[in-house]
Design a protein around this motif. Structure first.
Motif, PDB file in Angstrom:
ATOM      1  N   ASP A  87       0.798  -1.213   0.000  1.00 24.05           N
ATOM      2  CA  ASP A  87       0.000   0.000   0.000  1.00 24.05           C
ATOM      3  C   ASP A  87       0.835   1.269   0.000  1.00 24.05           C
ATOM      4  O   ASP A  87       0.301   2.362  -0.063  1.00 24.05           O
ATOM      5  N   ASP A  88       2.149   1.130   0.077  1.00 26.46           N
ATOM      6  CA  ASP A  88       3.012   2.292   0.033  1.00 26.46           C
ATOM      7  C   ASP A  88       3.505   2.580  -1.372  1.00 26.46           C
ATOM      8  O   ASP A  88       4.367   3.420  -1.573  1.00 26.46           O
ATOM      9  N   ARG A 113       2.577   8.551   5.861  1.00 22.02           N
ATOM     10  CA  ARG A 113       1.195   8.097   5.833  1.00 22.02           C
ATOM     11  C   ARG A 113       0.582   8.471   7.169  1.00 22.02           C
ATOM     12  O   ARG A 113       1.282   8.564   8.182  1.00 22.02           O
ATOM     13  N   SER A 138      -3.419   8.910   9.600  1.00 22.63           N
ATOM     14  CA  SER A 138      -4.838   8.616   9.772  1.00 22.63           C
ATOM     15  C   SER A 138      -5.438   9.644  10.717  1.00 22.63           C
ATOM     16  O   SER A 138      -4.867   9.927  11.775  1.00 22.63           O
ATOM     17  N   SER A 177       6.397   6.262   5.703  1.00 18.35           N
ATOM     18  CA  SER A 177       6.008   5.167   4.823  1.00 18.35           C
ATOM     19  C   SER A 177       7.226   4.324   4.463  1.00 18.35           C
ATOM     20  O   SER A 177       8.370   4.795   4.524  1.00 18.35           O
ATOM     21  N   SER A 210       5.151  -2.517   6.114  1.00 21.37           N
ATOM     22  CA  SER A 210       4.063  -1.670   5.634  1.00 21.37           C
ATOM     23  C   SER A 210       2.725  -2.147   6.172  1.00 21.37           C
ATOM     24  O   SER A 210       1.918  -1.356   6.690  1.00 21.37           O
ATOM     25  N   GLU A 236       0.254  -0.150   8.944  1.00 21.97           N
ATOM     26  CA  GLU A 236      -1.108   0.236   8.578  1.00 21.97           C
ATOM     27  C   GLU A 236      -2.133  -0.422   9.508  1.00 21.97           C
ATOM     28  O   GLU A 236      -3.079   0.234   9.964  1.00 21.97           O
ATOM     29  N   THR A 294      -4.584   1.694  11.939  1.00 21.77           N
ATOM     30  CA  THR A 294      -6.028   1.571  11.746  1.00 21.77           C
ATOM     31  C   THR A 294      -6.717   1.126  13.029  1.00 21.77           C
ATOM     32  O   THR A 294      -7.792   1.624  13.386  1.00 21.77           O
ATOM     33  N   VAL A 310      -6.104   4.686   6.604  1.00 24.44           N
ATOM     34  CA  VAL A 310      -4.809   5.337   6.503  1.00 24.44           C
ATOM     35  C   VAL A 310      -4.704   6.040   5.153  1.00 24.44           C
ATOM     36  O   VAL A 310      -4.997   5.461   4.114  1.00 24.44           O
ATOM     37  N   ARG A 328      -2.294   9.061   2.703  1.00 26.63           N
ATOM     38  CA  ARG A 328      -0.889   9.245   2.369  1.00 26.63           C
ATOM     39  C   ARG A 328      -0.625  10.650   1.853  1.00 26.63           C
ATOM     40  O   ARG A 328      -1.502  11.331   1.327  1.00 26.63           O
TER      41      ARG A 328
END
Length: 292
Positions: free
Chosen positions: A5-6, A24, A26, A116, A136, A140, A144, A151, A153
């Motif tokens: 996801d990065d 990243r 949230s 990240s 990663s 995350e 979360t 999350v 970015r």
């Protein structure tokens, strides 16, 4: 292998609130204390992860008569995941163990923010080391869980190789260099040592090899608090850290983050005096460690 996801090509969420290069974050659906507590509980529930240090920037600010919104950084790690990164490039030890910043801004919005793996990959040329994907996913999932929110970015996760890092060579061996650095920091009444971490020993504890690599985390709330008052996200890169490491040729080096880079990264407008003072202190400490 990609960074999951990065990946730089994934969906970019709104950057109206936060846009710190390489991060990243949230926005939490919980209050500050609940968000932080959730994160600590999640770390404690994972036997592979150890909490290295918890830094309460707001409390440190109060101790020197300053005011700062709730701001905390937690350092934690898993040598099974971090060691392969340092085997690829020891210098990544400057950004290890992992850390997450929690803060509540002037609008009572609570955030969790971390570097990240795309940032780490590009800054240290880790070439998609296999554990990056696991790092990663862990970051995350933990974030979360803490925020009960997705999350997001920053617009740009990539930096140049070695960006913002100052490195000097030591004229002493590894043990002498580290001892000189520790003494120089300890003898300054304005500096507090928060944590010392022996990456080599941690690697050995999980059956891995790593050349001598140690990081020391220390700070001066009188100089650092104004930076966080200007831009709270600066807490992600505070307190200051210095890495002492011995490369494959037996050359001992001292590396640290350039305060001017942190000023640019976190969009700090002004505070030039504090930034320059921090830069001078770090330069003098590095020279003391190097024996020059």
């Amino acid at each position: 292998m990609s960074c999951g996801d990065d990946d730089p090509g994934d969906v970019v969420f709104s950057a109206d609130v936060l846009n710190v290069q390489g991060t990243r974050y949230s926005e939490s659906n919980n209050n500050f204390e609940a968000t932080y507590s959730n994160f600590i509980e999640a770390l404690n529930a994972n036997q592979a992860i150890s909490i290295i240090a918890e830094i309460d920037h707001a409390a440190n600010a109060r101790a020197v008569g300053r005011v700062l919104n709730p701001t905390k950084t937690v350092f934690f790690g898993n040598p099974n995941l971090g060691t392969p990164l340092m085997q690829k490039n020891q210098l990544v030890g400057l950004d290890l163990p992992q850390k997450v910043l929690f803060f509540e801004n002037n609008d009572a919005l609570v955030f969790a923010m971390y570097n990240s793996v795309a940032y780490l990959d590009s800054r240290y040329q880790l070439q998609d080391t296999t554990t990056l994907g696991q790092v990663s996913g862990a970051l995350e999932n933990l974030t979360t869980t803490a925020t009960n929110s997705e999350v997001q970015r920053a617009a740009n996760l990539i930096v140049e190789f070695g960006e913002g890092i100052i490195t000097i060579e030591s004229s002493q061996n590894f043990e002498q260099t580290y001892a000189s650095l520790e003494t120089a920091i300890s003898s300054d009444e304005n500096l507090d040592i928060f944590v010392q971490l022996d990456h080599q020993a941690n690697a050995s504890s999980v059956g891995m090899e790593l050349r001598p690599t140690r990081v020391i985390v220390f700070g001066n709330p009188n100089l650092e608090t104004p930076l966080m008052q200007n831009s709270q996200t600066t807490g992600l890169d505070l307190p200051q850290k210095m890495l002492v490491w011995e490369d494959q040729d037996g050359i001992v080096k001292i590396s640290y983050n350039d305060p001017l880079y942190l000023q640019q990264r976190h969009g700090i407008s002004g505070n030039d005096s504090q930034v320059q003072q921090i830069a001078l202190i770090l330069e003098e400490l590095a020279k003391a460690a190097a024996g020059i």
